[in-house]
Design a protein around this motif. Structure first.
Motif, PDB file in Angstrom:
ATOM      1  N   MET A   1      50.661 122.611  38.608  1.00 19.25           N
ATOM      2  CA  MET A   1      49.574 123.434  38.122  1.00 19.25           C
ATOM      3  C   MET A   1      48.617 123.696  39.266  1.00 19.25           C
ATOM      4  O   MET A   1      48.170 122.785  39.928  1.00 19.25           O
ATOM      5  CB  MET A   1      48.862 122.722  36.971  1.00 19.25           C
ATOM      6  CG  MET A   1      47.803 123.577  36.350  1.00 19.25           C
ATOM      7  SD  MET A   1      46.831 122.816  35.010  1.00 19.25           S
ATOM      8  CE  MET A   1      48.026 122.056  34.003  1.00 19.25           C
ATOM      9  N   ALA A   2      48.277 124.960  39.476  1.00 12.23           N
ATOM     10  CA  ALA A   2      47.334 125.317  40.526  1.00 12.23           C
ATOM     11  C   ALA A   2      45.974 125.563  39.917  1.00 12.23           C
ATOM     12  O   ALA A   2      45.842 126.257  38.940  1.00 12.23           O
ATOM     13  CB  ALA A   2      47.819 126.565  41.244  1.00 12.23           C
ATOM     14  N   THR A   3      44.957 124.984  40.518  1.00 16.47           N
ATOM     15  CA  THR A   3      43.605 125.167  40.002  1.00 16.47           C
ATOM     16  C   THR A   3      42.790 125.918  41.023  1.00 16.47           C
ATOM     17  O   THR A   3      42.818 125.629  42.194  1.00 16.47           O
ATOM     18  CB  THR A   3      42.962 123.801  39.694  1.00 16.47           C
ATOM     19  OG1 THR A   3      43.802 123.117  38.786  1.00 16.47           O
ATOM     20  CG2 THR A   3      41.601 123.948  39.116  1.00 16.47           C
ATOM     21  N   ASN A   4      42.035 126.898  40.545  1.00 16.53           N
ATOM     22  CA  ASN A   4      41.228 127.716  41.427  1.00 16.53           C
ATOM     23  C   ASN A   4      39.932 128.069  40.715  1.00 16.53           C
ATOM     24  O   ASN A   4      39.927 128.844  39.791  1.00 16.53           O
ATOM     25  CB  ASN A   4      42.011 128.980  41.799  1.00 16.53           C
ATOM     26  CG  ASN A   4      41.260 129.867  42.759  1.00 16.53           C
ATOM     27  OD1 ASN A   4      40.056 129.793  42.881  1.00 16.53           O
ATOM     28  ND2 ASN A   4      41.987 130.724  43.432  1.00 16.53           N
ATOM     29  N   ALA A   5      38.843 127.480  41.155  1.00 19.65           N
ATOM     30  CA  ALA A   5      37.518 127.773  40.608  1.00 19.65           C
ATOM     31  C   ALA A   5      37.488 127.689  39.095  1.00 19.65           C
ATOM     32  O   ALA A   5      37.012 128.554  38.401  1.00 19.65           O
ATOM     33  CB  ALA A   5      37.049 129.138  41.090  1.00 19.65           C
ATOM     34  N   GLY A   6      38.028 126.622  38.545  1.00 25.97           N
ATOM     35  CA  GLY A   6      37.970 126.425  37.108  1.00 25.97           C
ATOM     36  C   GLY A   6      39.087 127.111  36.346  1.00 25.97           C
ATOM     37  O   GLY A   6      39.168 127.009  35.138  1.00 25.97           O
ATOM     38  N   SER A   7      39.934 127.847  37.034  1.00 27.20           N
ATOM     39  CA  SER A   7      41.034 128.516  36.356  1.00 27.20           C
ATOM     40  C   SER A   7      42.312 127.757  36.638  1.00 27.20           C
ATOM     41  O   SER A   7      42.419 127.012  37.596  1.00 27.20           O
ATOM     42  CB  SER A   7      41.157 129.959  36.846  1.00 27.20           C
ATOM     43  OG  SER A   7      41.500 129.990  38.211  1.00 27.20           O
ATOM     44  N   SER A   8      43.304 127.942  35.775  1.00 23.79           N
ATOM     45  CA  SER A   8      44.573 127.267  36.009  1.00 23.79           C
ATOM     46  C   SER A   8      45.726 128.183  35.660  1.00 23.79           C
ATOM     47  O   SER A   8      45.603 129.060  34.818  1.00 23.79           O
ATOM     48  CB  SER A   8      44.639 125.971  35.198  1.00 23.79           C
ATOM     49  OG  SER A   8      44.563 126.253  33.822  1.00 23.79           O
ATOM     50  N   ALA A   9      46.807 127.966  36.349  1.00 27.10           N
ATOM     51  CA  ALA A   9      48.033 128.714  36.102  1.00 27.10           C
ATOM     52  C   ALA A   9      49.164 127.711  36.036  1.00 27.10           C
ATOM     53  O   ALA A   9      49.150 126.696  36.733  1.00 27.10           O
ATOM     54  CB  ALA A   9      48.274 129.725  37.216  1.00 27.10           C
ATOM     55  N   VAL A  10      50.117 127.979  35.166  1.00 29.97           N
ATOM     56  CA  VAL A  10      51.274 127.101  35.023  1.00 29.97           C
ATOM     57  C   VAL A  10      52.544 127.916  35.159  1.00 29.97           C
ATOM     58  O   VAL A  10      52.563 129.104  34.872  1.00 29.97           O
ATOM     59  CB  VAL A  10      51.266 126.351  33.668  1.00 29.97           C
ATOM     60  CG1 VAL A  10      50.061 125.429  33.557  1.00 29.97           C
ATOM     61  CG2 VAL A  10      51.302 127.319  32.495  1.00 29.97           C
ATOM     62  N   GLY A  11      53.597 127.260  35.609  1.00 28.09           N
ATOM     63  CA  GLY A  11      54.894 127.899  35.715  1.00 28.09           C
ATOM     64  C   GLY A  11      55.575 127.946  34.355  1.00 28.09           C
ATOM     65  O   GLY A  11      55.086 127.395  33.360  1.00 28.09           O
ATOM     66  N   VAL A  12      56.727 128.572  34.321  1.00 28.99           N
ATOM     67  CA  VAL A  12      57.467 128.755  33.070  1.00 28.99           C
ATOM     68  C   VAL A  12      57.853 127.418  32.446  1.00 28.99           C
ATOM     69  O   VAL A  12      57.687 127.219  31.231  1.00 28.99           O
ATOM     70  CB  VAL A  12      58.719 129.633  33.304  1.00 28.99           C
ATOM     71  CG1 VAL A  12      59.578 129.700  32.058  1.00 28.99           C
ATOM     72  CG2 VAL A  12      58.311 131.032  33.745  1.00 28.99           C
ATOM     73  N   THR A  13      58.348 126.490  33.248  1.00 24.67           N
ATOM     74  CA  THR A  13      58.781 125.189  32.712  1.00 24.67           C
ATOM     75  C   THR A  13      57.623 124.466  32.037  1.00 24.67           C
ATOM     76  O   THR A  13      57.755 123.959  30.916  1.00 24.67           O
ATOM     77  CB  THR A  13      59.378 124.321  33.833  1.00 24.67           C
ATOM     78  OG1 THR A  13      60.441 125.042  34.459  1.00 24.67           O
ATOM     79  CG2 THR A  13      59.892 123.008  33.297  1.00 24.67           C
ATOM     80  N   THR A  14      56.473 124.445  32.701  1.00 29.35           N
ATOM     81  CA  THR A  14      55.293 123.790  32.137  1.00 29.35           C
ATOM     82  C   THR A  14      54.814 124.521  30.890  1.00 29.35           C
ATOM     83  O   THR A  14      54.434 123.894  29.894  1.00 29.35           O
ATOM     84  CB  THR A  14      54.161 123.716  33.185  1.00 29.35           C
ATOM     85  OG1 THR A  14      54.656 123.045  34.342  1.00 29.35           O
ATOM     86  CG2 THR A  14      52.954 122.987  32.645  1.00 29.35           C
ATOM     87  N   ALA A  15      54.822 125.852  30.936  1.00 26.75           N
ATOM     88  CA  ALA A  15      54.386 126.638  29.770  1.00 26.75           C
ATOM     89  C   ALA A  15      55.290 126.374  28.568  1.00 26.75           C
ATOM     90  O   ALA A  15      54.805 126.190  27.444  1.00 26.75           O
ATOM     91  CB  ALA A  15      54.381 128.127  30.114  1.00 26.75           C
ATOM     92  N   ARG A  16      56.598 126.331  28.786  1.00 26.93           N
ATOM     93  CA  ARG A  16      57.526 126.068  27.679  1.00 26.93           C
ATOM     94  C   ARG A  16      57.301 124.680  27.097  1.00 26.93           C
ATOM     95  O   ARG A  16      57.321 124.491  25.878  1.00 26.93           O
ATOM     96  CB  ARG A  16      58.972 126.224  28.151  1.00 26.93           C
ATOM     97  CG  ARG A  16      59.340 127.678  28.421  1.00 26.93           C
ATOM     98  CD  ARG A  16      60.760 127.837  28.854  1.00 26.93           C
ATOM     99  NE  ARG A  16      61.643 127.719  27.683  1.00 26.93           N
ATOM    100  CZ  ARG A  16      62.950 127.816  27.736  1.00 26.93           C
ATOM    101  NH1 ARG A  16      63.545 128.031  28.900  1.00 26.93           N
ATOM    102  NH2 ARG A  16      63.678 127.714  26.649  1.00 26.93           N
ATOM    103  N   ALA A  17      57.058 123.698  27.963  1.00 24.04           N
ATOM    104  CA  ALA A  17      56.795 122.335  27.489  1.00 24.04           C
ATOM    105  C   ALA A  17      55.481 122.281  26.715  1.00 24.04           C
ATOM    106  O   ALA A  17      55.390 121.615  25.678  1.00 24.04           O
ATOM    107  CB  ALA A  17      56.764 121.367  28.669  1.00 24.04           C
ATOM    108  N   LEU A  18      54.476 122.990  27.187  1.00 24.85           N
ATOM    109  CA  LEU A  18      53.183 123.035  26.522  1.00 24.85           C
ATOM    110  C   LEU A  18      53.310 123.646  25.125  1.00 24.85           C
ATOM    111  O   LEU A  18      52.776 123.113  24.151  1.00 24.85           O
ATOM    112  CB  LEU A  18      52.206 123.845  27.380  1.00 24.85           C
ATOM    113  CG  LEU A  18      50.745 123.891  26.982  1.00 24.85           C
ATOM    114  CD1 LEU A  18      50.122 122.499  27.073  1.00 24.85           C
ATOM    115  CD2 LEU A  18      49.990 124.850  27.895  1.00 24.85           C
ATOM    116  N   ILE A  19      54.045 124.738  25.025  1.00 27.91           N
ATOM    117  CA  ILE A  19      54.251 125.411  23.736  1.00 27.91           C
ATOM    118  C   ILE A  19      55.034 124.513  22.786  1.00 27.91           C
ATOM    119  O   ILE A  19      54.694 124.385  21.602  1.00 27.91           O
ATOM    120  CB  ILE A  19      54.991 126.754  23.938  1.00 27.91           C
ATOM    121  CG1 ILE A  19      54.094 127.747  24.682  1.00 27.91           C
ATOM    122  CG2 ILE A  19      55.440 127.336  22.605  1.00 27.91           C
ATOM    123  CD1 ILE A  19      54.823 128.973  25.205  1.00 27.91           C
ATOM    124  N   ALA A  20      56.077 123.871  23.298  1.00 25.68           N
ATOM    125  CA  ALA A  20      56.939 123.026  22.450  1.00 25.68           C
ATOM    126  C   ALA A  20      56.242 121.760  21.981  1.00 25.68           C
ATOM    127  O   ALA A  20      56.493 121.291  20.864  1.00 25.68           O
ATOM    128  CB  ALA A  20      58.215 122.670  23.207  1.00 25.68           C
TER     129      ALA A  20
END
Length: 196
Positions: A1-20
């Motif tokens: 996970m990349a954090t930039n000034a309070g924002s975050s972005a996740v890759g597909v694998t992390t997003a799928r795990a988060l949703i599941a």
């Protein structure tokens, strides 16, 4: 996970795990309704970027659970995230690379009627205007400056990560589709969202 000034972005694998793993995660697709109809993630709601901006206060007040923001490439979702954060809703997450990354990874999507993405429409319109201005310059000296203006606009869009032409094109009937902001906003407040 990349954090930039309070924002975050996740890759597909992390997003799928988060949703599941978390039924309270709501996938909010900020693309145009036409792009959403072409392909979207199962369970996602469509709230185009201009609607996010129009309903910021309500989203911030009503948001229950975590929001995963998605667009075609990640740029519009990042803009939505910035607006939401500035309005008082931290903790949203952006899918890095957007639907382009999701589809490239082989993750499942719901497919509908195929339409051109907004980015592809911008390339067509910008390229068409540049080509037409160069050809028109043969008969109307100075017409090439229209092409130069479009080129300068594309450079500005790249540097500022905004696109005025894309925002204008998103308002065309072709891109409007059947987005229902009221329905999407109602989904934002539902606790314990379940996926099928």
């Amino acid at each position: 996970m990349a954090t930039n000034a309070g924002s975050s972005a996740v890759g597909v694998t992390t997003a799928r795990a988060l949703i599941a793993s978390n039924p309270d995660v709501l996938v909010v697709d900020v693309r145009t309704a036409a792009e959403f109809e072409t392909a979207h993630i199962d369970g996602a709601i469509n709230l185009p970027l201009d609607q996010v901006d129009a309903h910021l206060r309500r989203i911030v007040a009503d948001a229950g659970g975590r929001l995963l923001l998605i667009c075609q490439s990640g740029n519009r979702a990042t803009q939505a995230q910035k607006s939401l954060c500035e309005a008082g809703l931290p903790g949203t997450v952006v899918l890095s690379g957007g639907m382009n990354s999701w589809i490239a990874s082989g993750a499942p999507v719901i497919r509908g009627r195929q339409k051109w993405s907004l980015e592809r429409q911008v390339r067509l319109v910008a390229g068409g205007i540049v080509l037409a201005s160069i050809v028109a310059d043969l008969w109307l000296p100075g017409a090439r400056f229209v092409g130069a203006f479009i080129g300068a606009g594309l450079v500005f869009a790249s540097l500022t990560d905004t696109c005025a032409m894309g925002m204008m094109l998103s308002r065309l009937p072709y891109n409007r589709g059947r987005a229902d902001a009221a329905e999407a906003l109602a989904c934002i407040v539902k606790p314990a969202r379940s996926r099928t």
